[in-house]
Write a protein that holds these residues in place. Structure first.
Motif, PDB file in Angstrom:
ATOM      1  N   ALA A   1      37.474  49.104  22.466  1.00  0.00           N
ATOM      2  CA  ALA A   1      37.900  47.725  22.207  1.00  0.00           C
ATOM      3  C   ALA A   1      39.418  47.600  22.083  1.00  0.00           C
ATOM      4  O   ALA A   1      39.943  46.491  22.121  1.00  0.00           O
ATOM      5  N   GLY A   2      40.117  48.716  21.951  1.00  0.00           N
ATOM      6  CA  GLY A   2      41.553  48.690  21.728  1.00  0.00           C
ATOM      7  C   GLY A   2      42.361  48.735  23.005  1.00  0.00           C
ATOM      8  O   GLY A   2      41.840  48.663  24.120  1.00  0.00           O
ATOM      9  N   GLU A   3      43.654  48.897  22.826  1.00  0.00           N
ATOM     10  CA  GLU A   3      44.565  48.870  23.960  1.00  0.00           C
ATOM     11  C   GLU A   3      44.417  50.071  24.882  1.00  0.00           C
ATOM     12  O   GLU A   3      44.889  50.049  26.007  1.00  0.00           O
ATOM     13  N   MET A   4      43.733  51.118  24.443  1.00  0.00           N
ATOM     14  CA  MET A   4      43.501  52.274  25.303  1.00  0.00           C
ATOM     15  C   MET A   4      42.092  52.287  25.881  1.00  0.00           C
ATOM     16  O   MET A   4      41.645  53.284  26.451  1.00  0.00           O
ATOM     17  N   GLY A   5      41.409  51.164  25.756  1.00  0.00           N
ATOM     18  CA  GLY A   5      40.044  51.069  26.268  1.00  0.00           C
ATOM     19  C   GLY A   5      39.944  51.325  27.757  1.00  0.00           C
ATOM     20  O   GLY A   5      39.026  52.009  28.211  1.00  0.00           O
ATOM     21  N   GLU A   6      40.874  50.787  28.514  1.00  0.00           N
ATOM     22  CA  GLU A   6      40.831  50.994  29.963  1.00  0.00           C
ATOM     23  C   GLU A   6      41.068  52.455  30.319  1.00  0.00           C
ATOM     24  O   GLU A   6      40.418  52.995  31.216  1.00  0.00           O
ATOM     25  N   ALA A   7      41.966  53.122  29.601  1.00  0.00           N
ATOM     26  CA  ALA A   7      42.199  54.548  29.837  1.00  0.00           C
ATOM     27  C   ALA A   7      40.932  55.350  29.531  1.00  0.00           C
ATOM     28  O   ALA A   7      40.599  56.298  30.252  1.00  0.00           O
ATOM     29  N   LEU A   8      40.219  54.974  28.486  1.00  0.00           N
ATOM     30  CA  LEU A   8      38.962  55.648  28.146  1.00  0.00           C
ATOM     31  C   LEU A   8      37.919  55.419  29.227  1.00  0.00           C
ATOM     32  O   LEU A   8      37.255  56.357  29.678  1.00  0.00           O
ATOM     33  N   ARG A   9      37.772  54.195  29.667  1.00  0.00           N
ATOM     34  CA  ARG A   9      36.787  53.902  30.713  1.00  0.00           C
ATOM     35  C   ARG A   9      37.106  54.671  31.997  1.00  0.00           C
ATOM     36  O   ARG A   9      36.209  55.211  32.650  1.00  0.00           O
ATOM     37  N   GLU A  10      38.381  54.763  32.338  1.00  0.00           N
ATOM     38  CA  GLU A  10      38.780  55.498  33.543  1.00  0.00           C
ATOM     39  C   GLU A  10      38.523  56.999  33.370  1.00  0.00           C
ATOM     40  O   GLU A  10      38.026  57.661  34.283  1.00  0.00           O
ATOM     41  N   ALA A  11      38.846  57.552  32.207  1.00  0.00           N
ATOM     42  CA  ALA A  11      38.596  58.971  31.947  1.00  0.00           C
ATOM     43  C   ALA A  11      37.099  59.266  32.020  1.00  0.00           C
ATOM     44  O   ALA A  11      36.691  60.276  32.605  1.00  0.00           O
ATOM     45  N   ASN A  12      36.280  58.384  31.451  1.00  0.00           N
ATOM     46  CA  ASN A  12      34.822  58.563  31.503  1.00  0.00           C
ATOM     47  C   ASN A  12      34.302  58.462  32.934  1.00  0.00           C
ATOM     48  O   ASN A  12      33.428  59.229  33.346  1.00  0.00           O
ATOM     49  N   ARG A  13      34.846  57.526  33.695  1.00  0.00           N
ATOM     50  CA  ARG A  13      34.431  57.361  35.088  1.00  0.00           C
ATOM     51  C   ARG A  13      34.739  58.625  35.884  1.00  0.00           C
ATOM     52  O   ARG A  13      33.889  59.143  36.623  1.00  0.00           O
ATOM     53  N   LEU A  14      35.944  59.157  35.724  1.00  0.00           N
ATOM     54  CA  LEU A  14      36.333  60.365  36.438  1.00  0.00           C
ATOM     55  C   LEU A  14      35.501  61.574  35.992  1.00  0.00           C
ATOM     56  O   LEU A  14      35.086  62.388  36.818  1.00  0.00           O
ATOM     57  N   HIS A  15      35.265  61.666  34.697  1.00  0.00           N
ATOM     58  CA  HIS A  15      34.467  62.770  34.153  1.00  0.00           C
ATOM     59  C   HIS A  15      33.051  62.734  34.733  1.00  0.00           C
ATOM     60  O   HIS A  15      32.528  63.754  35.209  1.00  0.00           O
ATOM     61  N   PHE A  16      32.437  61.571  34.714  1.00  0.00           N
ATOM     62  CA  PHE A  16      31.079  61.430  35.232  1.00  0.00           C
ATOM     63  C   PHE A  16      31.047  61.698  36.734  1.00  0.00           C
ATOM     64  O   PHE A  16      30.118  62.340  37.236  1.00  0.00           O
ATOM     65  N   ALA A  17      32.084  61.259  37.458  1.00  0.00           N
ATOM     66  CA  ALA A  17      32.150  61.500  38.900  1.00  0.00           C
ATOM     67  C   ALA A  17      32.246  62.999  39.195  1.00  0.00           C
ATOM     68  O   ALA A  17      31.631  63.493  40.155  1.00  0.00           O
ATOM     69  N   ARG A  18      33.002  63.741  38.383  1.00  0.00           N
ATOM     70  CA  ARG A  18      33.119  65.193  38.582  1.00  0.00           C
ATOM     71  C   ARG A  18      31.771  65.885  38.324  1.00  0.00           C
ATOM     72  O   ARG A  18      31.398  66.818  39.030  1.00  0.00           O
ATOM     73  N   ILE A  19      31.059  65.407  37.308  1.00  0.00           N
ATOM     74  CA  ILE A  19      29.731  65.978  37.032  1.00  0.00           C
ATOM     75  C   ILE A  19      28.794  65.706  38.203  1.00  0.00           C
ATOM     76  O   ILE A  19      28.109  66.610  38.686  1.00  0.00           O
ATOM     77  N   LEU A  20      28.777  64.466  38.675  1.00  0.00           N
ATOM     78  CA  LEU A  20      27.903  64.125  39.791  1.00  0.00           C
ATOM     79  C   LEU A  20      28.270  64.911  41.051  1.00  0.00           C
ATOM     80  O   LEU A  20      27.393  65.338  41.796  1.00  0.00           O
ATOM     81  N   ALA A  21      29.568  65.120  41.260  1.00  0.00           N
ATOM     82  CA  ALA A  21      30.006  65.900  42.424  1.00  0.00           C
ATOM     83  C   ALA A  21      29.533  67.348  42.311  1.00  0.00           C
ATOM     84  O   ALA A  21      29.108  67.949  43.305  1.00  0.00           O
TER      85      ALA A  21
END
Length: 194
Positions: A112-132
């Protein structure tokens, strides 16, 4: 071993303060005093307490992601990859209980904070690496057919639940003692029927 950077020292001081005082009760001054950093250095690296919270959260989740990256490079089977997801998580939590507790309790605040987008992007990349890392095995039909988010919940969900209870002191079982069992159950839950 390299000396921690000033930024890392501030993050570790913040974690100690959050653990002892709670996130809300901790002040910038407490973190500054604990880290020995000047106020200028603290503001230079982070700017405010919310950014310290976000940076600490992201640093912790990055450590787990790094463990996985190294493990995936060595894993030679779908079973090894699935078990690695569980054992790496449990090993990180056991080695870093205060940090893990902080992460479990701070996700909503960071999102919910100002680093929320950075967290969402880090999670997206992390999940993409797992799926890869699992993509070839999925294409070969090694896993049961299920949505990605369901697969993630089945594999890591039980470990996260036990970790949450262990960190809160509500578990009769030692988390580390359950790692092999939980890894085996995760594998049996997602593999295609033989």
């Amino acid at each position: 071993m390299a000396r921690p950077s000033r930024k890392d020292e501030i993050l570790q001081a913040a974690l100690a303060c959050f653990t002892e005082q709670g996130v809300d009760a901790t002040t910038i001054e407490m973190i500054r005093d604990r880290s020995g950093a000047s106020i200028g250095s603290l503001y230079h690296h982070f700017g405010n307490k919310e950014r310290i919270i976000g940076a600490l959260y992201l640093a912790g989740t990055a450590q787990y992601a790094e463990r996985l990256e190294h493990g995936f490079a060595k894993a030679g089977s779908a079973e090894a990859c699935v078990k690695l997801l569980v054992t790496s998580y449990i090993d990180w939590v056991v080695a870093n209980p205060d940090w893990a507790r902080f992460i479990l309790h701070s996700r909503g605040r960071v999102e919910a904070g100002e680093m929320g987008e950075a967290l969402r992007e880090a999670n997206r990349l992390h999940f993409a690496r797992i799926l890869a890392a699992l993509a070839e095995y999925r294409q070969q039909g090694v896993f049961r057919a299920m949505a990605d988010n369901c697969f993630a919940a089945v594999v890591i969900g039980p470990s996260q639940d036990l970790a949450r209870n262990w960190l809160a002191g509500r578990s009769q079982s030692e988390l580390g003692a359950c790692r092999e069992l939980l890894a085996q159950i995760a594998w049996e839950s997602v593999r295609a029927n033989p």
